[in-house]
Design a protein around this motif. Structure first.
Motif, PDB file in Angstrom:
ATOM      1  N   ASP A   1      17.409  27.425 -39.163  1.00  0.00           N
ATOM      2  CA  ASP A   1      16.137  28.371 -38.579  1.00  0.00           C
ATOM      3  C   ASP A   1      16.303  28.443 -36.948  1.00  0.00           C
ATOM      4  O   ASP A   1      17.099  29.121 -36.346  1.00  0.00           O
ATOM      5  CB  ASP A   1      14.955  27.842 -39.131  1.00  0.00           C
ATOM      6  N   SER A   2      15.263  27.693 -36.498  1.00  0.00           N
ATOM      7  CA  SER A   2      15.306  27.585 -34.859  1.00  0.00           C
ATOM      8  C   SER A   2      16.255  26.576 -34.410  1.00  0.00           C
ATOM      9  O   SER A   2      16.332  26.470 -33.047  1.00  0.00           O
ATOM     10  CB  SER A   2      13.960  27.490 -34.534  1.00  0.00           C
TER      11      SER A   2
ATOM     12  N   LEU B   1      13.951  22.452 -39.763  1.00  0.00           N
ATOM     13  CA  LEU B   1      14.327  23.736 -38.718  1.00  0.00           C
ATOM     14  C   LEU B   1      15.821  23.895 -38.840  1.00  0.00           C
ATOM     15  O   LEU B   1      16.231  25.021 -38.057  1.00  0.00           O
ATOM     16  CB  LEU B   1      13.948  23.068 -37.484  1.00  0.00           C
ATOM     17  N   ASN B   2      16.620  23.017 -39.444  1.00  0.00           N
ATOM     18  CA  ASN B   2      17.910  23.348 -39.656  1.00  0.00           C
ATOM     19  C   ASN B   2      18.256  24.544 -40.057  1.00  0.00           C
ATOM     20  O   ASN B   2      17.858  24.718 -41.181  1.00  0.00           O
ATOM     21  CB  ASN B   2      18.731  22.415 -40.355  1.00  0.00           C
TER      22      ASN B   2
ATOM     23  N   GLU C   1      11.673  21.889 -30.285  1.00  0.00           N
ATOM     24  CA  GLU C   1      11.938  23.132 -29.822  1.00  0.00           C
ATOM     25  C   GLU C   1      11.919  23.295 -28.171  1.00  0.00           C
ATOM     26  O   GLU C   1      12.946  23.790 -27.584  1.00  0.00           O
ATOM     27  CB  GLU C   1      11.109  24.386 -30.502  1.00  0.00           C
TER      28      GLU C   1
ATOM     29  N   LYS D   1       7.257  20.117 -34.465  1.00  0.00           N
ATOM     30  CA  LYS D   1       8.107  21.283 -34.275  1.00  0.00           C
ATOM     31  C   LYS D   1       8.067  22.095 -32.813  1.00  0.00           C
ATOM     32  O   LYS D   1       9.170  21.945 -32.306  1.00  0.00           O
ATOM     33  CB  LYS D   1       7.671  22.416 -35.145  1.00  0.00           C
TER      34      LYS D   1
END
Length: 626
Positions: free
Chosen positions: A553-554, A550-551, A520, A516
């Motif tokens: 979200d971030s 993560l889709n 990012e 993750k």
């Protein structure tokens, strides 16, 4: 003033038809066969103008044993029955069967009319009256008025009219809140007009020009003209004897026993759940799989009996049955019926429909028996709950409840309001939902989402469209939307067109957390330049499932192929909003210059904003979306 229909009953040749002619001037024996044989074979109809100018309908039903089914066909919608007894003969076997039938059909208002009194001496007449009172002592006719008449001399006719009028003034008006329904008792053709049907109108009103649906065929027809008591009218009200001239349907396409209704949702059924009362003198009572004749509305169909909760229903006993029919019928809850033995034909029982479209039941299932008891005895709120919980569709519109319960809106609405305040029903934009039904839907939704979370532990939730598709077998589209709105208050959360259980959280292990951070960091370094997701997969072996998690979200998926860091997208939105606020619009070039990105990157970001309705494209520039 209520619409009144009067029926006659009594043994053959006791003077029913002659009495009606004396009251009305109308001859109800109309066919050549009836005149030749001197007996009523079919239903006869007339109308009577009372001293107060109220016009009431009269149904002259056959008295002979062979025509009992015709007699029963004339009784739906009857308010008052004249039990006709010959002063010279007294009560006969057929008189007793008529009384049994009338009682089983729930009729409680009677006048006893002693006929031909001027043909017998006073001593014989008094003996006959005494015998009548003795034989009727344990029936609903025990306290009925007895009027002595002679249709030939006119004796007692005025008194009888006064008694009929007094009764008519006490009859309450029928509710006009249901879907109009007419059991067809006659079909014929009138030259120049076409198909005409008659019957007593039940449940609601019919107007000229209205569309009607014929059951069980499902054919659609239209009301060309309406007559009530031989007078053309624009509409007919519940309780009136009615003749309908129909368009777009041939006489041979309709038969007595068919049902006409303004509702296109009346169900044809092969089964009925009923409560019956078995007559005391029936040999053997009613057992499993007995073959019987069901007389309901204006139809006679063969059926098999399935006692529920007991092995059999004995003489003089009450009980629940499921009737398995050999032909489909279209009836409603609370309709009354008669059961006759297959052979020899004798009246054995009668009762009331509790469920007009049930499923097959196990005979001793407790839940089924409790439901039937609620339908039979329950208060209005209990009937509402039972209906809503047991019907196939969870959501129930007020109109459907009014049709099922047969009550006025003014009576139903306060009960629904109270039930909603007590959280027993939920009011939504698409109808009412029983709390028990809602809990079943909650369980179903929880099961669907729990299975999804278990399979995709790193996804926020199930795509909204996928959830909707899973519920389409149960609910209509608008009902699904209403359900999601309710679920969001209780058990689910929504983000980026995805649904999840409220207590579900994505949890990364240390390897997934490392992936993750790499994803990012890479996206942050790229700034306003989106990256193909395949390029990120090379960063870490866990990147595929982590990126999916993560889709929304971030990480923002601008397309199925290109992704952007969520923080960067939020910054881009702020830039656009500030720029448009100052300049009124923004071009692709303006955005490219502000972000120092490529034309392709700018196009991907702006088109995603258009899709989210943050911006709106007008020609070659953009303004803020609505």
């Amino acid at each position: 003033m209520a619409n009144i229909v009067i029926g006659t009953a009594g043994h053959i040749d006791h003077g029913k038809t002659t009495l009606i002619k004396a009251l009305t001037g109308i001859e109800t024996d109309t066919t050549s066969e009836e005149k030749k044989r001197g007996m009523s074979i079919n239903l006869g109809f007339a109308y009577l103008d009372l001293p107060n100018n109220q016009r009431v309908g009269i149904v002259d039903v056959p008295g002979h044993e062979k025509f009992i089914k015709n007699m029963v066909a004339g009784l739906p919608g009857i308010n008052l029955v004249l039990l006709v007894i010959d002063a010279a003969e007294g009560i006969m076997p057929q008189t007793k069967e008529h009384i049994d039938i009338l009682t089983l059909l729930g009729i409680r208002d009677f006048l006893i009319v002693l006929t031909k009194v001027d043909t017998v001496d006073s001593d014989l007449k008094e003996l006959v009256i005494e015998d009548i009172r003795d034989q009727l002592a344990d029936t609903p006719l025990a306290e009925a008025d007895l009027i002595e008449t002679d249709a030939v001399t006119g004796t007692g006719i005025k008194e009888l009219l006064e008694k009929i009028q007094a009764h008519s003034e006490e009859v309450p008006e029928r509710s006009n809140s249901g879907s109009a329904r007419l059991n067809v008792d006659r079909v014929f053709s009138v030259k120049g007009f076409g198909t005409v049907v008659t019957g007593t109108l039940l449940d609601g009103a019919i107007t000229v020009g209205a569309d009607l649906y014929l059951y069980p065929s499902g054919k659609k027809t239209r009301v060309r003209n309406i007559q009530v008591h031989e007078t053309d009218v624009k509409s007919a009200q519940p309780g009136q004897r009615t003749a309908l001239n129909l368009a777009n349907i041939a006489t041979e396409e309709i038969q007595r026993g068919d049902v006409l209704s303004v509702s296109e949702k009346l169900e044809d059924t092969w089964m009925l759940d009923v409560k019956i009362t078995c007559l005391p003198d029936v040999d053997g009572g009613i057992g499993l799989w007995d073959r019987v004749r069901l007389l309901i509305g204006t139809r006679e169909v063969m059926a098999r009996t399935v006692p529920l909760g007991v092995d059999w229903i004995g003489p003089g006993e009450e009980g629940f049955l499921q009737l398995r029919l050999e032909e489909q019928v279209a009836v409603k809850e609370r309709d009354r019926f008669i059961l006759r033995s297959y052979s020899p034909m004798q009246t054995i029982a009668g009762g009331e429909v509790l469920d007009a479209a049930p499923h097959k039941h196990r005979r001793f299932k407790v839940e089924i028996l409790e439901s039937l008891k609620a339908k039979e005895e329950g208060s209005l709120d209990e009937l509402i709950t039972d209906f809503m919980v047991n019907k196939k569709q969870p959501f129930t519109k007020e109109k459907v409840l009014l049709e099922y319960l047969g009550v006025a809106k003014e009576e139903l609405q306060p009960v629904l309001t109270e039930m909603a305040a007590e959280d027993r029903v939920i009011e939504t934009s698409v109808g009412y939902l029983a709390h028990a039904s809602y809990q079943k839907l909650v369980s179903q939704a929880t099961e669907i989402l729990s299975a999804y979370h278990k399979q995709y532990r790193l996804r926020f939730g199930m795509p909204l469209e996928e959830f909707r598709s899973r519920m389409r077998g149960v609910l209509a589209e608008k009902e699904i939307s209403a359900l999601i709105a309710l679920l969001k208050k209780d058990v689910v959360k929504e983000a980026n067109d995805k649904l999840a259980l409220q207590d579900f959280e994505v949890t990364f292990n240390k390897y997934q957390q490392a992936a993750k951070e790499k994803i990012e960091q890479t996206l942050a370094k790229n700034g306003y330049t989106p990256i193909k997701k395949e390029e990120l997969f090379d960063i870490d072996k866990n990147a595929v499932e982590v990126l999916e998690a993560l889709n929304g979200d971030s990480v923002i998926f601008l397309t199925h192929e290109y992704v952007l860091l969520g923080e960067i997208f939020a910054q881009a939105v702020k830039l656009v909003q500030d720029y448009v606020a100052e300049h009124g619009q923004m071009t692709l070039g303006d955005f490219r210059d502000l972000t120092n990105s490529s034309r392709k990157s700018s196009m991907l970001i702006l088109e995603y904003m258009d899709k989210q309705e943050i911006t709106k494209r007008v020609e070659n520039y953009r303004v803020l979306g609505s």
